[in-house]
Scaffold this active site. Structure first.
Site, mmCIF file in Angstrom:
data_model
loop_
_atom_site.group_PDB
_atom_site.id
_atom_site.type_symbol
_atom_site.label_atom_id
_atom_site.label_comp_id
_atom_site.label_asym_id
_atom_site.label_seq_id
_atom_site.Cartn_x
_atom_site.Cartn_y
_atom_site.Cartn_z
ATOM 1 N N ASP A 21 159.829 37.217 42.034
ATOM 2 C CA ASP A 21 160.649 37.948 43.001
ATOM 3 C C ASP A 21 159.906 38.002 44.321
ATOM 4 O O ASP A 21 158.726 38.381 44.368
ATOM 5 C CB ASP A 21 160.918 39.362 42.477
ATOM 6 C CG ASP A 21 161.865 40.175 43.353
ATOM 7 O OD1 ASP A 21 162.338 39.644 44.389
ATOM 8 O OD2 ASP A 21 162.138 41.336 43.011
ATOM 9 N N HIS A 54 164.439 39.003 40.158
ATOM 10 C CA HIS A 54 165.201 40.075 40.783
ATOM 11 C C HIS A 54 166.582 40.188 40.126
ATOM 12 O O HIS A 54 167.264 39.191 39.902
ATOM 13 C CB HIS A 54 165.367 39.769 42.273
ATOM 14 C CG HIS A 54 165.822 40.930 43.090
ATOM 15 N ND1 HIS A 54 164.951 41.859 43.602
ATOM 16 C CD2 HIS A 54 167.063 41.319 43.476
ATOM 17 C CE1 HIS A 54 165.629 42.758 44.281
ATOM 18 N NE2 HIS A 54 166.912 42.473 44.208
ATOM 19 N N SER A 63 166.359 47.597 44.142
ATOM 20 C CA SER A 63 166.487 46.671 45.252
ATOM 21 C C SER A 63 166.652 47.427 46.583
ATOM 22 O O SER A 63 165.818 48.261 46.923
ATOM 23 C CB SER A 63 167.648 45.706 44.991
ATOM 24 O OG SER A 63 167.630 44.628 45.893
#
Length: 303
Positions: A246, A276, A160
């Site tokens: 995502d 995610h 991320s």
């Protein structure tokens, strides 16, 4: 009763809109509420996260904490082994959250199953420290690890927002003469311009979405992002993993395509039925499968 019925119908709607795989289906209705990104809530959350205990470690694995040029870090390593390679891993959390127990659990698995050390720097978060504090901390901790800790080789990784920091660090390392074994980017944040098709489509996707990305970049207030780098040549072998549902999916896919065009070896994984952060909240068959693929990549490329 009416509220309960509406909530039930909303959950059914989200599960149909985002048909995640297996047990992950329960994540389909989950959204991070906007108030969670207020500075008071972020301060409180980070204070809580920094005091949580580490997950239970497997036999033969140790964990220690330290300071690297002013940057706190956590280090997982197999016990009784010298001359270890290092995976320098930058945690996610939108740049504004501290590392979670789920992240430490996964990093412990990397160390135990790939037979390497894994160092997680606890960089300054954007709720208190504006950009480029996060990149500065990543570089300082990296230089300390590369020059003072005796590892045989070093690779970088991150998930991320940590994937963004890892990608930036890999570019910095190339430009400053450091040799990396690889970079591993897991559902990475890569492009502050927010212009991809998935960013336009997934406005309410599970766990993370385009609205949260917009807020994240506004808090960070960065003036660049890895996708804006014109030259990706001479970067190390790269693992890129993107999740089907995502908002960050397409910027990761486009980054992988640019590596192919630049002649950089890239291991690209499009994970169907995922969202995610699917691997961090609880263990499930899909997360075990993908962590296994990451471990295989680490073992094959870190020596």
């Amino acid at each position: 009763m009416i509220i309960a019925v509406l909530l039930f119908l909303w959950c059914i709607y989200k599960m149909r809109k985002y048909p995640l795989a297996g047990m992950l289906r329960i994540l389909s209705p989950l959204l991070l509420p906007s108030f969670a990104l207020s500075k008071p809530f972020l301060h409180l959350s980070n204070s809580f996260l920094t005091h949580l205990p580490f997950p239970k470690l497997s036999d033969g694995l140790s964990v220690e904490s330290g300071i690297a040029s002013g940057v706190p870090f956590v280090l997982f390593r197999p016990e009784g082994k010298d001359d270890l390679p290092l995976l320098f891993y930058l945690h996610g959390g939108g740049f504004f959250f501290e590392a979670s127990p789920g992240l430490f659990r996964i990093c412990a698995r990397y160390a135990a199953e790939a037979g390497c050390a894994v160092m997680v720097p606890r960089y300054r978060t954007s709720d208190r420290y504006p950009y480029p504090a996060q990149e500065e901390d990543a570089v300082k901790a990296f230089l300390y690890a590369a020059g003072n800790m005796g590892f045989t080789s070093i690779a970088v990784g991150g998930d991320s927002a940590g994937g963004c920091l890892a990608a930036s660090l890999a570019i910095w390392a190339r430009d400053n003469g450091f040799s990396l074994k690889f970079q591993m980017l897991v559902y990475p944040v890569l492009d502050r311009r927010l212009s991809t098709e998935s960013m336009k489509t997934f406005r309410d996707s599970p766990i993370w979405n385009a609205k949260l990305s917009e807020k994240m970049w506004s808090i960070l207030d960065a003036d660049t992002s890895p996708s804006e780098c014109d030259d990706l040549s001479s970067l190390p072998r790269t693992y890129i993993e993107v999740e089907e549902y995502d908002s960050l999916r397409d910027e990761g896919s486009e980054y992988a395509e640019r590596f192919n065009a630049a002649g950089v070896p890239v291991d690209y994984h499009f994970v169907k039925g995922s969202c995610h952060g699917f691997d961090q909240l609880f263990r499930n068959s899909l997360s075990d499968k993908m962590i296994g693929k990451r471990v295989k990549f680490i073992k094959e490329n870190i020596i």
